[in-house]
Design a protein around this motif. Structure first.
Motif, PDB file in Angstrom:
ATOM      1  N   LEU A 298     -18.650   7.536  -0.683  1.00  0.00           N
ATOM      2  CA  LEU A 298     -18.390   6.081  -0.360  1.00  0.00           C
ATOM      3  C   LEU A 298     -17.517   5.305  -1.516  1.00  0.00           C
ATOM      4  CD1 LEU A 298     -20.990   6.614   1.400  1.00  0.00           C
ATOM      5  CD2 LEU A 298     -21.277   4.472   1.400  1.00  0.00           C
ATOM      6  N   LEU A 299     -16.247   5.033  -1.457  1.00  0.00           N
ATOM      7  CA  LEU A 299     -15.509   4.439  -2.417  1.00  0.00           C
ATOM      8  C   LEU A 299     -15.567   2.765  -2.175  1.00  0.00           C
ATOM      9  CD1 LEU A 299     -12.867   6.840  -2.868  1.00  0.00           C
ATOM     10  CD2 LEU A 299     -14.981   6.701  -4.264  1.00  0.00           C
ATOM     11  N   GLY A 300     -15.364   2.098  -3.035  1.00  0.00           N
ATOM     12  CA  GLY A 300     -15.453   0.665  -2.795  1.00  0.00           C
ATOM     13  C   GLY A 300     -14.620  -0.123  -3.850  1.00  0.00           C
ATOM     14  N   SER A 301     -13.842  -1.329  -3.622  1.00  0.00           N
ATOM     15  CA  SER A 301     -13.381  -2.272  -4.466  1.00  0.00           C
ATOM     16  C   SER A 301     -13.222  -3.859  -4.039  1.00  0.00           C
ATOM     17  CB  SER A 301     -12.144  -1.669  -4.848  1.00  0.00           C
ATOM     18  OG  SER A 301     -11.364  -2.463  -5.902  1.00  0.00           O
ATOM     19  N   MET A 302     -12.819  -4.713  -4.979  1.00  0.00           N
ATOM     20  CA  MET A 302     -12.499  -5.683  -4.686  1.00  0.00           C
ATOM     21  C   MET A 302     -11.451  -6.011  -3.670  1.00  0.00           C
ATOM     22  SD  MET A 302     -15.065  -7.457  -6.262  1.00  0.00           S
ATOM     23  CE  MET A 302     -14.585  -9.096  -5.505  1.00  0.00           C
ATOM     24  N   GLY A 303     -11.437  -6.829  -2.692  1.00  0.00           N
ATOM     25  CA  GLY A 303     -10.421  -7.023  -1.940  1.00  0.00           C
ATOM     26  C   GLY A 303     -10.742  -6.840  -0.439  1.00  0.00           C
ATOM     27  N   ARG A 304      -9.766  -7.070   0.316  1.00  0.00           N
ATOM     28  CA  ARG A 304      -9.959  -6.872   1.906  1.00  0.00           C
ATOM     29  C   ARG A 304      -9.409  -5.417   2.325  1.00  0.00           C
ATOM     30  NH1 ARG A 304      -9.109 -12.111   4.907  1.00  0.00           N
ATOM     31  NH2 ARG A 304     -10.229 -11.079   6.678  1.00  0.00           N
ATOM     32  N   ALA A 305      -9.828  -4.843   3.341  1.00  0.00           N
ATOM     33  CA  ALA A 305      -9.401  -3.878   3.782  1.00  0.00           C
ATOM     34  C   ALA A 305      -9.197  -4.097   5.454  1.00  0.00           C
ATOM     35  CB  ALA A 305     -10.127  -2.430   4.106  1.00  0.00           C
ATOM     36  N   ASP A 306      -9.876  -5.076   5.833  1.00  0.00           N
ATOM     37  CA  ASP A 306      -9.665  -5.513   7.573  1.00  0.00           C
ATOM     38  C   ASP A 306      -8.306  -6.045   7.686  1.00  0.00           C
ATOM     39  OD1 ASP A 306     -10.300  -7.802   6.044  1.00  0.00           O
ATOM     40  OD2 ASP A 306     -11.642  -8.739   7.628  1.00  0.00           O
ATOM     41  N   LYS A 308      -5.223  -4.840   6.388  1.00  0.00           N
ATOM     42  CA  LYS A 308      -4.101  -3.480   5.948  1.00  0.00           C
ATOM     43  C   LYS A 308      -4.355  -2.428   6.925  1.00  0.00           C
ATOM     44  CE  LYS A 308      -4.771  -5.297   1.085  1.00  0.00           C
ATOM     45  NZ  LYS A 308      -5.848  -6.382   1.519  1.00  0.00           N
ATOM     46  N   PRO A 309      -3.319  -1.927   6.925  1.00  0.00           N
ATOM     47  CA  PRO A 309      -2.835  -0.727   7.694  1.00  0.00           C
ATOM     48  C   PRO A 309      -3.592   0.670   7.144  1.00  0.00           C
ATOM     49  CG  PRO A 309      -1.111  -0.929   6.308  1.00  0.00           C
ATOM     50  CD  PRO A 309      -1.806  -2.546   6.185  1.00  0.00           C
ATOM     51  N   ASP A 310      -3.971   1.455   8.098  1.00  0.00           N
ATOM     52  CA  ASP A 310      -4.571   2.438   7.833  1.00  0.00           C
ATOM     53  C   ASP A 310      -4.201   3.284   6.592  1.00  0.00           C
ATOM     54  OD1 ASP A 310      -6.368   1.971   9.814  1.00  0.00           O
ATOM     55  OD2 ASP A 310      -6.157   3.655  11.124  1.00  0.00           O
ATOM     56  N   TRP A 311      -2.757   3.362   6.760  1.00  0.00           N
ATOM     57  CA  TRP A 311      -2.142   4.443   5.481  1.00  0.00           C
ATOM     58  C   TRP A 311      -2.405   3.562   3.912  1.00  0.00           C
ATOM     59  CZ3 TRP A 311       0.999   2.038   2.129  1.00  0.00           C
ATOM     60  CH2 TRP A 311       1.757   0.787   2.574  1.00  0.00           C
ATOM     61  N   PHE A 312      -2.396   2.348   4.180  1.00  0.00           N
ATOM     62  CA  PHE A 312      -2.745   1.688   2.815  1.00  0.00           C
ATOM     63  C   PHE A 312      -4.219   1.920   2.324  1.00  0.00           C
ATOM     64  CE2 PHE A 312      -4.127  -1.567  -0.078  1.00  0.00           C
ATOM     65  CZ  PHE A 312      -3.101  -2.024  -0.689  1.00  0.00           C
ATOM     66  N   ILE A 313      -5.291   2.025   3.352  1.00  0.00           N
ATOM     67  CA  ILE A 313      -6.618   2.182   3.038  1.00  0.00           C
ATOM     68  C   ILE A 313      -6.692   3.722   2.650  1.00  0.00           C
ATOM     69  CG2 ILE A 313      -8.967   2.310   3.746  1.00  0.00           C
ATOM     70  CD1 ILE A 313      -7.784   0.166   5.774  1.00  0.00           C
ATOM     71  N   ARG A 314      -6.249   4.351   3.434  1.00  0.00           N
ATOM     72  CA  ARG A 314      -6.196   5.928   2.888  1.00  0.00           C
ATOM     73  C   ARG A 314      -5.648   6.311   1.634  1.00  0.00           C
ATOM     74  NH1 ARG A 314      -7.582   9.358   7.468  1.00  0.00           N
ATOM     75  NH2 ARG A 314      -7.205   8.627   9.515  1.00  0.00           N
ATOM     76  N   GLY A 315      -4.510   5.655   1.342  1.00  0.00           N
ATOM     77  CA  GLY A 315      -3.672   5.803   0.029  1.00  0.00           C
ATOM     78  C   GLY A 315      -4.395   5.282  -1.004  1.00  0.00           C
ATOM     79  N   TRP A 316      -5.114   4.305  -0.925  1.00  0.00           N
ATOM     80  CA  TRP A 316      -6.136   3.815  -2.035  1.00  0.00           C
ATOM     81  C   TRP A 316      -7.333   4.874  -2.125  1.00  0.00           C
ATOM     82  CZ3 TRP A 316     -11.296   2.457  -1.753  1.00  0.00           C
ATOM     83  CH2 TRP A 316     -11.803   2.052  -2.999  1.00  0.00           C
ATOM     84  N   ALA A 317      -7.865   5.129  -0.936  1.00  0.00           N
ATOM     85  CA  ALA A 317      -8.949   6.006  -1.373  1.00  0.00           C
ATOM     86  C   ALA A 317      -8.629   7.498  -1.869  1.00  0.00           C
ATOM     87  CB  ALA A 317      -9.705   6.120  -0.018  1.00  0.00           C
ATOM     88  N   LEU A 417      -2.420  -6.624  -4.788  1.00  0.00           N
ATOM     89  CA  LEU A 417      -1.124  -5.969  -5.558  1.00  0.00           C
ATOM     90  C   LEU A 417      -1.584  -5.153  -6.352  1.00  0.00           C
ATOM     91  CD1 LEU A 417       0.573  -9.471  -6.528  1.00  0.00           C
ATOM     92  CD2 LEU A 417       1.367  -7.731  -5.085  1.00  0.00           C
ATOM     93  N   TYR A 418      -2.787  -4.996  -7.023  1.00  0.00           N
ATOM     94  CA  TYR A 418      -3.300  -4.035  -7.889  1.00  0.00           C
ATOM     95  C   TYR A 418      -3.741  -2.716  -7.044  1.00  0.00           C
ATOM     96  CZ  TYR A 418      -6.333  -1.782 -11.326  1.00  0.00           C
ATOM     97  OH  TYR A 418      -6.929  -0.855 -12.136  1.00  0.00           O
ATOM     98  N   HIS A 419      -4.067  -2.860  -5.866  1.00  0.00           N
ATOM     99  CA  HIS A 419      -4.538  -1.809  -4.932  1.00  0.00           C
ATOM    100  C   HIS A 419      -2.994  -1.203  -4.432  1.00  0.00           C
ATOM    101  CE1 HIS A 419      -8.469  -3.494  -3.975  1.00  0.00           C
ATOM    102  NE2 HIS A 419      -8.740  -2.741  -4.948  1.00  0.00           N
ATOM    103  N   ALA A 420      -2.150  -2.062  -4.398  1.00  0.00           N
ATOM    104  CA  ALA A 420      -0.673  -1.468  -3.797  1.00  0.00           C
ATOM    105  C   ALA A 420      -0.268  -0.770  -5.031  1.00  0.00           C
ATOM    106  CB  ALA A 420       0.308  -2.414  -3.548  1.00  0.00           C
ATOM    107  N   GLY A 421      -0.363  -0.923  -6.357  1.00  0.00           N
ATOM    108  CA  GLY A 421       0.013  -0.303  -7.479  1.00  0.00           C
ATOM    109  C   GLY A 421      -0.704   0.906  -7.467  1.00  0.00           C
ATOM    110  N   GLN A 422      -2.057   1.026  -7.193  1.00  0.00           N
ATOM    111  CA  GLN A 422      -2.789   2.484  -7.156  1.00  0.00           C
ATOM    112  C   GLN A 422      -2.062   2.956  -6.236  1.00  0.00           C
ATOM    113  OE1 GLN A 422      -6.703   0.233  -6.909  1.00  0.00           O
ATOM    114  NE2 GLN A 422      -7.060   1.289  -8.795  1.00  0.00           N
ATOM    115  N   CYS A 423      -2.054   2.607  -5.058  1.00  0.00           N
ATOM    116  CA  CYS A 423      -1.322   3.413  -3.864  1.00  0.00           C
ATOM    117  C   CYS A 423       0.017   4.193  -4.194  1.00  0.00           C
ATOM    118  CB  CYS A 423      -1.177   2.672  -2.399  1.00  0.00           C
ATOM    119  SG  CYS A 423      -2.702   2.445  -1.727  1.00  0.00           S
ATOM    120  N   LEU A 424       0.859   3.420  -5.069  1.00  0.00           N
ATOM    121  CA  LEU A 424       2.151   3.973  -5.361  1.00  0.00           C
ATOM    122  C   LEU A 424       1.867   4.620  -6.591  1.00  0.00           C
ATOM    123  CD1 LEU A 424       3.882   0.656  -4.654  1.00  0.00           C
ATOM    124  CD2 LEU A 424       4.127   2.656  -3.128  1.00  0.00           C
TER     125      LEU A 424
END
Length: 428
Positions: A298-306, A308-317, A417-424
């Motif tokens: 189980l991974l978690g972080s501040m912010g919303r996933a509900d 955001k698209p699946d590719w974003f959530i998978r990319g972050w995880a 924005l932080y999570h987007a930076g992590q995904c990228l």
């Protein structure tokens, strides 16, 4: 590839139970509790044990809010350091709160044993993990502050840190042996089951529409029914709804996302948090990491996933998992969900008594499993005795948080924005 589903893991693991159904007609009770989460149910249990009649209302279902959707950490203390608690509240009140919240995990595990609640409870501690040198310095300071207060904490470094965390990306980890983990939905519904066994009436799907004085007591109206009670506890936290209360003005809402894998097996999986602790790192936008009883990661972080698209959530995880635990290879993610947190500017809770016989609490700042258990008991004792010494902190004046909506929006934008930076792979 398995479809990534939007559903709370803890709800899928916890059998649904039929409570009393939505409120209908007129009900009499000594105390009406609004909110069927950990705080409200803890209060209900202590009131019932003292011979009080109790009616609990919830706009949704038992554990629907933060109580059933959180990470499942049984933390000791507050989010901020104990010295900072005393600096904010003053030595006397801050020291008392540090002591009580330091003992709060023991209260949670005692409740679990007392009522025979099956909720994956483990009193094996938690790990606060340093992701860099600044994080390690912060943990050394936290260790020193808690040790001065006699707490069972230990800073792990080197081989011991790697063994406990299961990664070489952590420079040190503060092991808090007072703490632990659980399934928060199973814990919450276990409290509800114990309360109904003692005679509580619990009415889900009963949103409060009005709260008004009625003689020396209160009338709580919901849909097709109403509760007449001498006293009322508002324990709805970040999930407070409706125009019947101004409580929403006294915190700003934040969000917390989580992603759960399918159950993992093998030596690489067994090495992740091998001693059973739940953990989180020292990043400004933290990542929480834990495993459940069936081996899910189980991974978690501040912010919303509900939103955001699946590719974003998978990319972050994938980014977090591959950074900390590359030996796992490609992990299959199964579920994601989002919960709400009631934040305050100083990261400390507030207790209110807007009128005689009416009490409320906000501002757990993401530490509801222990804080809710403790505060629920304290509110019950206060209503029974009238003695404010039963409360962990003094009652606060009702003072709204300025720009609560703007704060919430700015926080969420920053987290996204932080999570987007992590995904990228721009930042981690």
């Amino acid at each position: 590839m398995r479809q990534l589903q939007q559903a709370c893991l803890w709800e899928t693991l916890t059998p649904h139970e039929a409570w009393s159904g939505p409120l209908e007609g007129e009900v009499q009770a000594d105390v009406c509790i609004i909110g069927a989460g950990i705080t409200g149910l803890s209060a209900a249990l202590h009131l019932l044990e003292q011979g009080q009649t109790v009616c609990v209302l919830d706009a949704h279902d038992v554990g629907h809010g933060g109580s059933g959707r959180n990470v499942g950490l049984v933390n000791a203390g507050t989010w901020i350091k104990p010295d900072d608690v005393e600096a904010t509240l003053g030595r006397r009140h801050g020291s008392r709160l540090n002591t009580l919240l330091g003992q709060a995990p023991a209260e949670v595990f005692a409740q679990i044993r007392r009522y025979g609640i099956g909720c994956q409870a483990r009193n094996d501690g938690t790990l606060h993990m340093a992701h860099n040198a600044a994080g390690l310095a912060d943990l050394r300071d936290r260790e020193a502050q808690w040790r001065r207060r006699g707490a069972a904490v230990e800073l792990l470094t080197g081989a011991a840190c790697a063994e406990y965390c299961g990664t070489d990306r952590i420079t040190g980890a503060l092991l808090d042996r007072r703490a632990g983990t659980l399934d928060p939905m199973a814990y919450t519904r276990g409290l509800a089951r114990a309360a109904t066994g003692l005679g509580a009436r619990i009415h889900p799907h009963s949103p409060v529409q009005a709260l008004a004085r009625a003689g020396h007591g209160w009338q709580v109206h919901s849909g097709q029914g109403a509760v007449s009670a001498q006293k009322v506890i508002i324990a709805t936290g970040a999930y407070t709804e409706g125009e019947w209360t101004q409580l929403q003005r006294h915190y700003f809402r934040g969000y917390y996302l989580q992603v759960a894998s399918v159950p993992l097996q093998g030596a690489a999986a067994d090495a992740v948090l091998r001693h059973g602790q739940g953990s989180w790192d020292t990043r400004k936008v933290l990542s929480s990491i834990r495993r459940d009883a069936e081996g899910r990661l189980l991974l978690g972080s501040m912010g919303r996933a509900d939103n955001k698209p699946d590719w974003f959530i998978r990319g972050w995880a994938d980014r977090i998992q591959q950074h900390y635990f590359p030996a796992l290879g490609k992990v299959e993610w199964h579920l994601h969900w989002t919960g709400c947190i009631d934040f305050t500017p100083d990261h400390l809770m507030r207790l209110f008594e807007p009128a005689p016989g009416l009490v409320a609490v906000t501002g757990y700042n993401g530490r509801g499993n222990t804080t809710g258990t403790l505060v629920g008991k304290a509110l019950a004792q206060f209503l029974l005795s009238g003695d404010s010494q039963a409360l962990p902190i003094p009652l606060s004046a009702m003072q709204a948080v300025r720009g609560a909506g703007l704060r919430s929006s700015l926080y969420e934008t920053g987290f996204s924005l932080y999570h987007a930076g992590q995904c990228l792979r721009v930042i981690l």
